[in-house]
Write a protein that holds these residues in place. Structure first.
Motif, PDB file in Angstrom:
ATOM      1  N   UNK A   1       9.275   7.006 -11.934  1.00 45.81           N
ATOM      2  CA  UNK A   1       9.070   7.019 -10.486  1.00 45.81           C
ATOM      3  C   UNK A   1       9.540   5.704  -9.863  1.00 45.81           C
ATOM      4  N   UNK A   2       9.285   4.610 -10.559  1.00 49.41           N
ATOM      5  CA  UNK A   2       9.717   3.308 -10.049  1.00 49.41           C
ATOM      6  C   UNK A   2      11.237   3.221 -10.042  1.00 49.41           C
ATOM      7  N   UNK A   3      11.876   3.707 -11.092  1.00 48.32           N
ATOM      8  CA  UNK A   3      13.341   3.714 -11.135  1.00 48.32           C
ATOM      9  C   UNK A   3      13.903   4.522  -9.972  1.00 48.32           C
ATOM     10  N   UNK A   4      13.328   5.661  -9.720  1.00 45.68           N
ATOM     11  CA  UNK A   4      13.759   6.504  -8.599  1.00 45.68           C
ATOM     12  C   UNK A   4      13.655   5.742  -7.277  1.00 45.68           C
ATOM     13  N   UNK A   5      12.549   5.028  -7.076  1.00 44.18           N
ATOM     14  CA  UNK A   5      12.350   4.268  -5.838  1.00 44.18           C
ATOM     15  C   UNK A   5      13.335   3.108  -5.727  1.00 44.18           C
ATOM     16  N   UNK A   6      13.613   2.449  -6.842  1.00 52.83           N
ATOM     17  CA  UNK A   6      14.573   1.336  -6.836  1.00 52.83           C
ATOM     18  C   UNK A   6      15.948   1.837  -6.414  1.00 52.83           C
ATOM     19  N   UNK A   7      16.372   2.966  -6.969  1.00 52.22           N
ATOM     20  CA  UNK A   7      17.692   3.510  -6.644  1.00 52.22           C
ATOM     21  C   UNK A   7      17.746   4.005  -5.200  1.00 52.22           C
ATOM     22  N   UNK A   8      16.667   4.579  -4.759  1.00 53.05           N
ATOM     23  CA  UNK A   8      16.636   5.094  -3.390  1.00 53.05           C
ATOM     24  C   UNK A   8      16.713   3.955  -2.377  1.00 53.05           C
ATOM     25  N   UNK A   9      16.028   2.868  -2.674  1.00 55.24           N
ATOM     26  CA  UNK A   9      15.994   1.725  -1.760  1.00 55.24           C
ATOM     27  C   UNK A   9      17.074   0.687  -2.042  1.00 55.24           C
ATOM     28  N   UNK A  10      17.743   0.822  -3.216  1.00 58.07           N
ATOM     29  CA  UNK A  10      18.752  -0.138  -3.663  1.00 58.07           C
ATOM     30  C   UNK A  10      18.181  -1.558  -3.736  1.00 58.07           C
ATOM     31  N   UNK A  11      16.871  -1.637  -4.000  1.00 57.62           N
ATOM     32  CA  UNK A  11      16.199  -2.935  -3.976  1.00 57.62           C
ATOM     33  C   UNK A  11      14.904  -2.882  -4.768  1.00 57.62           C
ATOM     34  N   UNK A  12      14.641  -3.905  -5.581  1.00 56.98           N
ATOM     35  CA  UNK A  12      13.366  -4.029  -6.280  1.00 56.98           C
ATOM     36  C   UNK A  12      12.253  -4.305  -5.270  1.00 56.98           C
ATOM     37  N   UNK A  13      12.549  -5.178  -4.296  1.00 57.01           N
ATOM     38  CA  UNK A  13      11.532  -5.581  -3.321  1.00 57.01           C
ATOM     39  C   UNK A  13      11.080  -4.401  -2.477  1.00 57.01           C
ATOM     40  N   UNK A  14      12.040  -3.640  -1.949  1.00 57.22           N
ATOM     41  CA  UNK A  14      11.695  -2.500  -1.098  1.00 57.22           C
ATOM     42  C   UNK A  14      10.999  -1.400  -1.883  1.00 57.22           C
TER      43      UNK A  14
ATOM     44  N   UNK B   1       3.643   0.169  -3.493  1.00 57.79           N
ATOM     45  CA  UNK B   1       2.420  -0.618  -3.542  1.00 57.79           C
ATOM     46  C   UNK B   1       2.300  -1.496  -4.766  1.00 57.79           C
ATOM     47  N   UNK B   2       3.441  -1.852  -5.385  1.00 52.97           N
ATOM     48  CA  UNK B   2       3.448  -2.752  -6.519  1.00 52.97           C
ATOM     49  C   UNK B   2       3.940  -4.134  -6.077  1.00 52.97           C
ATOM     50  N   UNK B   3       3.776  -5.123  -6.955  1.00 50.16           N
ATOM     51  CA  UNK B   3       4.424  -6.410  -6.724  1.00 50.16           C
ATOM     52  C   UNK B   3       5.863  -6.305  -7.228  1.00 50.16           C
ATOM     53  N   UNK B   4       6.715  -7.178  -6.728  1.00 50.62           N
ATOM     54  CA  UNK B   4       8.110  -7.156  -7.177  1.00 50.62           C
ATOM     55  C   UNK B   4       8.203  -7.469  -8.663  1.00 50.62           C
TER      56      UNK B   4
END
Length: 289
Positions: free
Chosen positions: A5-18, A24-27
């Motif tokens: 799920x985190x990988x999916x969010x990273x790719x969707x946002x193109x950013x670890x921070x976003x 709701x995690x820390x970077x």
């Protein structure tokens, strides 16, 4: 499964921070989970580029299987939810600016009064980006124009007007309606459509070519530029409702409209919570303005 799920969010946002902000995690937690995933598969899955974080060639080969795993896992959760009643779930939506700002907050609020444990993930983008999210199963459904997106199913919910946006001191600002041919000569600020543009289509139908000087993705940036006298634009009438920019919004002759639809692959394959929310939107479409 959380790492997927985190990988999916990273790719969707193109950013670890976003991605961290969205989930709701820390970077640092996101970075650690991605490092752990790469260690488990013994390969580099992500790389940084000028456009942000994206898949490596090895990651491109691996990710379709991860995406399919997520889809199956969500189906498992949906089955459990349908057995227990709609007590939980996450609805992932892609929407254009005017919809995400003016319609969805109230719809979210009303839906959560009935189903308080349902969560929403809202992603805002242009038409092309939204369709990519749909193709890659990064969102459940979209709310966008019905005129773009071959191969997807669509349920029409509203037709909004696209108005001319002008500085208050513009010579055309006194007119009640503005003929489209009068908009072709001024410097034009085009909203980035990601493959489709209602204004450009309207000019084309009228046999006109606008003098496009700027292409901007954000409606509010465009209004600020119009206010500064840098050009004129055509935007959804909705974005004028809650703005204090010193601009005027006038109907165009002939009408320029945007048919707004719910867009999805297959409604029956949507997560249960998303099916409920799609039906909820359709039931409340007369209340949209």
């Amino acid at each position: 499964m959380n790492r997927f799920f985190v990988l999916e969010a990273v790719l969707q946002n193109k950013s670890f921070t976003k991605a961290a902000e969205q989930l709701g995690y820390t970077q640092s937690s996101v970075s650690q989970m991605m490092a752990s995933l790469e260690k488990e598969f013994n390969m580099h899955i992500l790389k940084r580029s000028r456009s942000g974080v994206e898949l490596t060639p090895d990651g491109e080969k691996l990710y379709p299987f991860i995406r399919q795993t997520l889809k199956q896992y969500r189906s498992l959760l949906d089955t459990a939810e349908s057995i227990n009643g709609l007590q939980s779930g996450t609805i992932r939506i892609g929407a254009i600016t005017s919809v995400s700002c003016y319609w969805l907050p109230q719809l979210f609020k009303e839906f959560k009064t009935k189903f308080p444990k349902i969560n929403f993930i809202l992603n805002q983008g242009d038409y092309g980006t939204i369709l990519e999210w749909l193709k890659n199963d990064q969102i459940d459904f979209a709310i966008m124009t019905a005129e773009f997106g071959t191969g997807f199913n669509k349920t029409l919910i509203h037709k909004t007007s696209m108005n001319a946006f002008l500085p208050k001191n513009h010579p055309l600002a006194e007119l009640d309606q503005i003929p489209i041919e009068k908009l072709a000569d001024d410097p034009f600020i085009l909203v980035e459509g990601g493959g489709y543009s209602e204004p450009l289509e309207a000019f084309k139908q009228a046999g006109l070519t606008p003098d496009v000087r700027y292409i901007i993705q954000d409606d509010y940036t465009i209004m600020a530029m119009v206010e500064a006298g840098l050009g004129i634009s055509i935007l959804s009438e909705l974005v004028f409702e809650r703005t204090d920019f010193k601009v005027v919004s006038k109907p165009i002759v002939p009408d320029v409209t945007r048919p707004v639809a719910i867009v999805y692959k297959n409604k029956e394959e949507l997560p249960i919570a998303s099916q409920y929310f799609v039906d909820f939107i359709v039931d409340h479409k007369e209340e949209l303005y």
